[in-house]
Design a protein around this motif. Structure first.
Motif: not given
Length: 263
Positions: A131, A133-134, A146-147, A151, A153-154
């Motif tokens: 991912c 983001e994370c 997941h996003l 996640c 960080k979403r």
């Protein structure tokens, strides 16, 4: 035909009927080699040996030539670059050729050993990806889920103030201004209560309309029953004359005089 390493050897060994290297070679008394199938079909037509033109004599299996033919060298028909014995061709195509079809161990798509690593690295839906983001590991097909759902960080919407905040910063966001968020939650509670009262009013209104329809239905049923008990006639103006008398007071008749069925 095969891609022979020594084309001259293959040319000298050809069956004179099909013009290919003999399969299951048989040899006539004149020394010529034939495919067993070609020779059998040729003889069914009543022909003699096409090489020496002698009839009557049969061709017999030539096991020495069969072994020699199976040892002749060919190139893989799938262009993998391998040179092998004719006798090893089927095993090579089924189990060794890098261009044979095999299932991907992750997604079971049909691929080849030559493309397996590139497929697992760049194409396979179940390959491992990170991912952005994370940095968590997930599958390519599961990255979007997941996003959206897992996640840290979403971005999610704060339930109290409706601002978009990163999930891993939500606790700090709530702690930064507790009064504002408490007031927001209080307003939401009041709005829900107001909406609940509106729904209760709508339910009550619908119940009253149902009662009115039930009363109308009951009245119509009574009129229909009275019409069956007291036959009459339809007037020119659309009204029904009970019992054929325009005005009367008949005991038990609930339709006194003219009844307007249009209402």
């Amino acid at each position: 035909d095969e891609a022979w390493v020594d084309p001259k050897e293959a040319e000298d060994t050809k069956c004179p009927i099909c013009m290919l290297v003999p399969s299951e070679a048989v040899q006539h008394t004149c020394g010529e080699l034939f495919c067993q199938y070609c020779w059998t079909e040729w003889r069914k037509q009543g022909h003699g040996c096409p090489h020496c033109r002698q009839g009557g004599a049969e061709a017999i299996p030539s096991y020495r030539d069969r072994r020699r033919i199976l040892n002749m060298q060919i190139r893989c028909s799938r262009d993998c670059g391998v040179i092998l014995r004719l006798g090893d061709k089927q095993h090579h195509l089924d189990a060794e050729c890098c261009h044979r079809s095999i299932p991907c161990p992750l997604c079971e798509s049909d691929i080849t050993p030559a493309t397996l690593e590139a497929h697992k690295r760049d194409i396979c839906s179940f390959r491992t990806v990170l991912c952005d983001e994370c940095g968590a590991e997930t599958t390519a097909v599961g990255l979007s889920v997941h996003l959206q759902e897992a996640c840290p960080k979403r971005f999610v919407q704060c339930a109290a103030c409706h601002e978009r905040v990163r999930q891993d910063e939500m606790e700090a966001h709530l702690a930064a201004s507790p009064g504002k968020h408490f007031a927001g939650l209080l307003r939401q509670g009041e709005q829900r209560e107001e909406r609940l009262r509106e729904l209760e009013a709508e339910v009550q209104s619908l119940q009253e309309k149902d009662k009115q329809r039930e009363e109308q239905l009951r009245t119509l049923k009574e009129r229909l029953e009275n019409a069956r008990m007291h036959p009459g006639r339809l007037m020119s103006d659309g009204r029904w004359s009970c019992c054929g008398v325009e005005r009367h007071s008949s005991p038990g008749c609930k339709l006194d005089g003219l009844v307007d069925w249009r209402n």
